[in-house]
Design a protein around this motif. Structure first.
Motif, short mmCIF file in Angstrom:
data_model
loop_
_atom_site.label_atom_id
_atom_site.label_comp_id
_atom_site.label_asym_id
_atom_site.label_seq_id
_atom_site.Cartn_x
_atom_site.Cartn_y
_atom_site.Cartn_z
N THR A 168 0.81 -1.23 0.00
CA THR A 168 0.00 0.00 0.00
C THR A 168 0.84 1.28 0.00
O THR A 168 0.28 2.37 -0.16
N ARG A 205 -0.88 -6.02 -3.12
CA ARG A 205 -2.15 -5.51 -2.64
C ARG A 205 -3.31 -6.38 -3.14
O ARG A 205 -4.23 -6.70 -2.39
N GLN A 208 -3.67 -9.49 -1.09
CA GLN A 208 -4.38 -9.28 0.17
C GLN A 208 -5.89 -9.32 -0.04
O GLN A 208 -6.63 -9.91 0.76
N LEU A 228 -7.31 -1.21 2.19
CA LEU A 228 -6.09 -1.60 1.48
C LEU A 228 -5.54 -0.51 0.56
O LEU A 228 -4.67 -0.76 -0.26
#
Length: 267
Positions: A168, A205, A208, A228
């Motif tokens: 991020t 990212r 995730q 996020l």
């Protein structure tokens, strides 16, 4: 299917995320399976029937081992009967330096390296079901390999910052964490991985999001986008579809169906 992951020892934790073993029976008829992009490069040893990758609907047999580098779209593989795999999950900015090989943006890399000799040492252990010994053999090999390679402090610091933030952080903050200029970091990062810092951060990212939706398919996508660091839900959806070919909502529905089919309930 049997899947096990093994933590990398301290000596390898700046280079290797983990080692893993997978065993699955695909049946007598050849069938496809899909690998979705993530933020890692994998060194893959496989045992059993022929493993092929599909390009333009044509199957190309794969040697063992090979490197599955960073992907920007799903990769489709094909095999049959029982397939067993030993995998080394590496950080993409370390794997090519570790092996002393040039990086590149191709997702698949065929290896010309002494590590290929491990195939013949691993085969009898896999045949005998001695998975712990197989993992120990691979671990020892990579500890020795790692001891012969210098640490790129700048890339290590940048990679650590990226991992902690799950992709991020903006490039400027990653460069600051590595005590480097943006230009220098980007040049070194691309040399080592074949990709830019932004490319790898985006994959981290996305991973995730994918992992979260696998565990919690009823998650609120707008909230997940905010958590996020995406601009908004539309941004999340565009990035997710870029890497999987489907929207996050469609992925969540598919996940729920698969879980219901496999164990009758949703986690």
């Amino acid at each position: 299917m049997e899947h096990k992951e093994f933590e990398a020892p301290v000596e390898l934790q700046d280079t290797v995320k983990c080692f893993w073993y997978n065993r699955k029976d695909f049946g007598e008829v050849p069938s496809d399976f899909e690998v979705v992009p993530d933020g890692y490069a994998e060194i893959i040893f496989h045992f059993g029937s022929t493993l092929s990758i599909s390009y333009d609907e044509v199957l190309h047999p794969l040697p063992s081992p090979f490197i599955m580098g960073l992907l920007n779209q799903p990769a489709v593989f094909n095999t049959k009967d029982t397939m067993e795999i030993i995998g080394i999950r590496c950080f993409p900015w370390t794997v090519f330096d570790l092996l002393g090989l040039p990086s590149g943006k191709d997702g698949l890399h065929l290896l010309e390296h002494p590590v290929t000799d491990l195939q013949f040492q691993l085969y009898p252990l896999i045949q005998a079901g001695q998975i712990q010994k197989a993992i120990a053999l691979v671990t020892a090999y990579f500890i020795n390999l790692r001891s012969q390679v210098g640490v790129n402090t700048m890339l290590f610091k940048a990679g650590t910052a990226m991992r902690v933030a799950n992709g991020t952080l903006p490039v400027s903050e990653i460069a600051a964490s590595a005590h480097a200029t943006i230009r220098t970091l980007e040049r070194k990062f691309k040399q080592s991985s074949g990709y830019t810092v932004k490319d790898v951060s985006a994959l981290m990212r996305f991973e995730q999001v994918r992992n979260h939706l696998w565990l919690y398919p009823d998650s609120n996508l707008a909230g997940l986008a905010h958590e996020l660091g995406y601009t908004d839900q539309s941004h999340l959806s565009r990035e997710f579809k870029r890497y999987t070919g489907m929207t996050p909502a469609a992925f969540a529905r598919k996940t729920k169906r698969e879980k219901q089919a496999s164990d009758g309930h949703i986690i």
